[in-house]
Design a protein around this motif. Structure first.
Motif, PDB file in Angstrom:
ATOM      1  N   GLY A   7       0.998  -0.200  -5.606  1.00  0.00           N
ATOM      2  CA  GLY A   7       1.581  -1.365  -4.950  1.00  0.00           C
ATOM      3  C   GLY A   7       2.790  -1.089  -4.103  1.00  0.00           C
ATOM      4  N   ALA A   8       3.068   0.182  -3.767  1.00  0.00           N
ATOM      5  CA  ALA A   8       4.240   0.517  -2.959  1.00  0.00           C
ATOM      6  C   ALA A   8       3.826   1.364  -1.757  1.00  0.00           C
ATOM      7  N   TRP A   9       4.583   1.230  -0.667  1.00  0.00           N
ATOM      8  CA  TRP A   9       4.349   2.034   0.525  1.00  0.00           C
ATOM      9  C   TRP A   9       4.847   3.464   0.318  1.00  0.00           C
ATOM     10  N   GLY A  10       4.130   4.410   0.933  1.00  0.00           N
ATOM     11  CA  GLY A  10       4.611   5.776   1.075  1.00  0.00           C
ATOM     12  C   GLY A  10       4.250   6.272   2.450  1.00  0.00           C
ATOM     13  N   PHE A  11       5.096   7.098   3.028  1.00  0.00           N
ATOM     14  CA  PHE A  11       4.867   7.579   4.399  1.00  0.00           C
ATOM     15  C   PHE A  11       5.442   8.975   4.542  1.00  0.00           C
ATOM     16  N   GLY A  40       7.954  -6.998  -3.195  1.00  0.00           N
ATOM     17  CA  GLY A  40       6.761  -7.335  -3.955  1.00  0.00           C
ATOM     18  C   GLY A  40       5.639  -6.330  -3.738  1.00  0.00           C
ATOM     19  N   ARG A  41       4.614  -6.442  -4.546  1.00  0.00           N
ATOM     20  CA  ARG A  41       3.479  -5.515  -4.476  1.00  0.00           C
ATOM     21  C   ARG A  41       2.839  -5.559  -3.092  1.00  0.00           C
ATOM     22  N   VAL A  42       2.595  -4.391  -2.505  1.00  0.00           N
ATOM     23  CA  VAL A  42       1.993  -4.298  -1.176  1.00  0.00           C
ATOM     24  C   VAL A  42       0.497  -4.538  -1.281  1.00  0.00           C
ATOM     25  N   GLU A  43       0.019  -5.536  -0.560  1.00  0.00           N
ATOM     26  CA  GLU A  43      -1.404  -5.795  -0.428  1.00  0.00           C
ATOM     27  C   GLU A  43      -1.704  -6.018   1.050  1.00  0.00           C
ATOM     28  N   LEU A  44      -2.870  -5.584   1.486  1.00  0.00           N
ATOM     29  CA  LEU A  44      -3.232  -5.655   2.898  1.00  0.00           C
ATOM     30  C   LEU A  44      -4.380  -6.634   3.105  1.00  0.00           C
ATOM     31  N   ALA A  45      -4.306  -7.399   4.184  1.00  0.00           N
ATOM     32  CA  ALA A  45      -5.402  -8.296   4.530  1.00  0.00           C
ATOM     33  C   ALA A  45      -6.660  -7.478   4.823  1.00  0.00           C
ATOM     34  N   ARG A  94      -1.241  -6.283   8.801  1.00  0.00           N
ATOM     35  CA  ARG A  94      -2.062  -6.552   7.621  1.00  0.00           C
ATOM     36  C   ARG A  94      -1.221  -6.955   6.405  1.00  0.00           C
ATOM     37  N   ARG A  95      -0.014  -6.415   6.299  1.00  0.00           N
ATOM     38  CA  ARG A  95       0.856  -6.746   5.165  1.00  0.00           C
ATOM     39  C   ARG A  95       1.353  -8.184   5.255  1.00  0.00           C
ATOM     40  N   THR A  96       1.904  -8.576   6.407  1.00  0.00           N
ATOM     41  CA  THR A  96       2.438  -9.937   6.527  1.00  0.00           C
ATOM     42  C   THR A  96       1.312 -10.966   6.523  1.00  0.00           C
ATOM     43  N   ALA A  97       0.150 -10.614   7.078  1.00  0.00           N
ATOM     44  CA  ALA A  97      -0.988 -11.543   7.049  1.00  0.00           C
ATOM     45  C   ALA A  97      -1.379 -11.880   5.614  1.00  0.00           C
ATOM     46  N   LYS A  98      -1.500 -10.870   4.775  1.00  0.00           N
ATOM     47  CA  LYS A  98      -1.859 -11.095   3.379  1.00  0.00           C
ATOM     48  C   LYS A  98      -0.767 -11.872   2.654  1.00  0.00           C
ATOM     49  N   LEU A  99       0.461 -11.515   2.888  1.00  0.00           N
ATOM     50  CA  LEU A  99       1.588 -12.145   2.207  1.00  0.00           C
ATOM     51  C   LEU A  99       1.671 -13.630   2.514  1.00  0.00           C
ATOM     52  N   ALA A 100       1.379 -13.994   3.785  1.00  0.00           N
ATOM     53  CA  ALA A 100       1.518 -15.386   4.193  1.00  0.00           C
ATOM     54  C   ALA A 100       0.231 -16.179   4.064  1.00  0.00           C
ATOM     55  N   GLY A 101      -0.830 -15.545   3.571  1.00  0.00           N
ATOM     56  CA  GLY A 101      -2.061 -16.275   3.312  1.00  0.00           C
ATOM     57  C   GLY A 101      -3.030 -16.350   4.470  1.00  0.00           C
ATOM     58  N   PHE A 102      -2.845 -15.531   5.511  1.00  0.00           N
ATOM     59  CA  PHE A 102      -3.816 -15.490   6.595  1.00  0.00           C
ATOM     60  C   PHE A 102      -5.002 -14.616   6.181  1.00  0.00           C
ATOM     61  N   PRO A 103      -6.209 -14.966   6.615  1.00  0.00           N
ATOM     62  CA  PRO A 103      -7.370 -14.186   6.178  1.00  0.00           C
ATOM     63  C   PRO A 103      -7.442 -12.798   6.799  1.00  0.00           C
ATOM     64  N   ARG A 104      -6.745 -12.592   7.923  1.00  0.00           N
ATOM     65  CA  ARG A 104      -6.892 -11.343   8.655  1.00  0.00           C
ATOM     66  C   ARG A 104      -5.671 -11.119   9.537  1.00  0.00           C
TER      67      ARG A 104
END
Length: 524
Positions: A74-78, A128-133, A368-378
């Motif tokens: 659930g965390a970013w790495g780069f 918060g936990r990173v999730e992608l749309a 993809r991160r902000t889309a998922k966080l704010a409830g957008f499908p994509r």
């Protein structure tokens, strides 16, 4: 435009793109990454600058490398690298996973992500936990931007020779004392692959030619300058040579406009009706609409570099941004747009969507991160990194104001104004940290009296809040007035990143806008 593989730069195609990606992604999977993506880039940037028709500076640089980004626990790495071997790519993937583990540990220790924690607090906590749309898978896709002649295939002597010839034309005109000319060019090659199965190979070309003429009054020492209005474009060398723009007409007109400006009276401050040309209005769109509708700003994630946004997420669908004439789109598909791509840096296919509809805020620019966080499908494909060594961040699409389908010409818009100012070309700007209160100047300002241009004015700036300004828009030009403007140098993020972006718009009329005299303002 879709492209066959042979359209890609041969040097880039010869790199072990797939083998490096496979090594990195396999290592990330083995280490437990929930998601991993690999991006290899070669970005070539060049500049040619002339002073009074003589070359004063040139540069030609290439940035080559790759990056691995992961989501682990659930965390970013780069992490990024330059060693083009399979072992090195796998090692970089391991570094990215290690960074994600460290980030997760730090976040838990600090309590970030708990209710009330992080930027924006509660639901929008940045830790918060990173999730992608979700996004469809695009295997083995190739995309090349729309251009005819790669500027890097044109000899340098031909490029500087054309700039010198244009400079000489301006210098030969009465009253022109100096001329600066420059040409910026970039070729961006990018390979992307992720653990979902998407793999894309892309190539983009962009150009920015510009000339600035300077006039000096020998009696007073007063001086003025004026630039060409030709916008930067996602095109090739043909933009300068094959009718892509009326260079002859513009170069012939500049000396006269410059002489008139040097003799022009200073503006009287007050409220004016403004007719704003696309060569000026594109920048107002960029600052007051483009940045304000980036969702990371609206959520409070982006705050340190040029601030957040007054157009907060709770106002989606209700905020009256401007008059009912205002329809603005975000677009990653516009032909010759500087932000046009086939796929973004998260493997999302390019799209066009509404940001403002009939004057109301109806959308944002998403990754993809902000889309998922704010409830957008994509996501709508707004992730971009300007270098193989930088992490992708949410960046601006081509944000454009749509013309009136059967709208009038610019001359017709001017004819309907009794007392106003016609503004042409961008110059300086200032806007607050929430993208709400701004001030813009121009290259040329013409007094409008009884529907006719009545000579130039000097020292003109217009000032307003975003919603008041766009709410005062009373008329739009038709498609014949529409121009795709833009810039190479939009800045964002820390460490800072630069992106090229275009903004299209027609000419437009705004009633009762506050006009300042910049000389008087500077003296306060």
């Amino acid at each position: 435009m879709p492209a066959a593989p042979h359209d890609l730069d041969e040097t880039f195609r010869a790199l072990p793109l797939r083998a490096l990606a496979d090594a990195a992604l396999a290592r990330a999977r083995a280490l437990g990454a929930e998601h991993a993506d690999f991006r290899l880039e070669r970005v070539r940037s060049a500049m040619w600058r002339l002073r009074d028709a003589r070359t004063s500076a040139t540069s030609d640089t290439t940035d080559l490398g790759y990056a691995v980004r992961v989501v682990h626990n659930g965390a970013w790495g780069f992490a990024a690298g330059v060693d083009l071997t399979m072992d090195a790519a796998a090692r970089v993937a391991g570094q990215a996973v290690a960074m994600a583990k460290l980030s997760s540990t730090v976040a838990k220790t600090a309590g970030v992500g708990a209710p009330g924690g992080g930027a924006g607090g509660g639901r929008w906590a940045t830790g918060g936990r990173v999730e992608l749309a979700e996004e469809p898978v695009y295997p083995d896709r190739t995309w090349v931007s729309a251009y005819d002649v790669d500027p890097f295939d044109v000899p340098d002597a031909e490029k500087t020779g054309l700039l010198a010839e244009w400079s000489a034309r301006l210098l030969a005109a009465p009253g022109v004392a100096h001329v600066d000319a420059h040409l910026l060019a970039a070729q961006e090659n990018k390979f992307y692959a992720d653990t979902a199965g998407t793999s894309t190979t892309q190539q983009r070309i962009r150009l920015h030619p510009e000339l600035t003429a300077v006039a000096v009054d020998p009696a007073t020492g007063d001086f003025e300058s004026m630039r060409t209005l030709a916008p930067p474009v996602g095109r090739g060398w043909e933009y300068l040579t094959d009718g892509g723009y009326d260079w002859d007409g513009e170069l012939a007109a500049i000396p006269g406009h410059l002489a008139d400006k040097l003799r022009a009276p200073s503006v009287e401050p007050g409220a004016y009706d403004l007719v704003i040309d696309p060569s000026n209005l594109w920048l107002t769109i960029h600052e007051s609409v483009g940045h304000a509708t980036e969702l990371d700003r609206a959520l409070g994630f982006e705050a340190a570099y040029a601030g957040t946004s007054f157009a907060t997420f709770d106002q989606l669908g209700t905020l009256v941004y401007g008059s009912p004439l205002m329809n603005v789109t975000g677009d990653r598909t516009a032909e010759h747009g500087l932000a046009t791509v086939g796929y973004d840096d998260e493997g999302v296919a390019a799209q066009s969507w509404d940001l403002i509809t009939d004057g109301v805020l109806t959308g944002y620019q998403l990754d993809r991160r902000t889309a998922k966080l704010a409830g957008f499908p994509r996501s709508n494909g707004c992730a971009f990194a300007d270098s193989p060594h930088h992490v992708p961040v949410q960046r601006m699409a081509n944000v454009s104001l749509r013309p009136a389908p059967d709208g009038p010409s610019t001359d017709a818009l001017i004819s309907g104004v009794e007392r106003g100012i016609y503004l042409v070309g961008d110059r300086s700007w200032s806007i607050d940290m929430q993208r709400h209160n701004f001030q813009f100047t121009q290259q040329r300002a013409f007094l409008i009296r009884n529907g006719r241009l009545a000579g130039q004015l000097r020292d003109v700036a217009y000032q307003a809040t975003t919603t008041d300004f766009w709410g005062s828009m009373t008329a739009l030009g038709g498609p014949q007035t529409y121009v795709l403007g833009g810039a190479f140098n939009c800045g964002k993020a820390q460490p800072g990143q630069i992106a090229a972006v275009s903004h299209g718009c027609p000419s437009a009329v705004f009633e009762g806008v506050n006009v300042l005299n910049t000389t008087q303002e500077a003296g306060r």
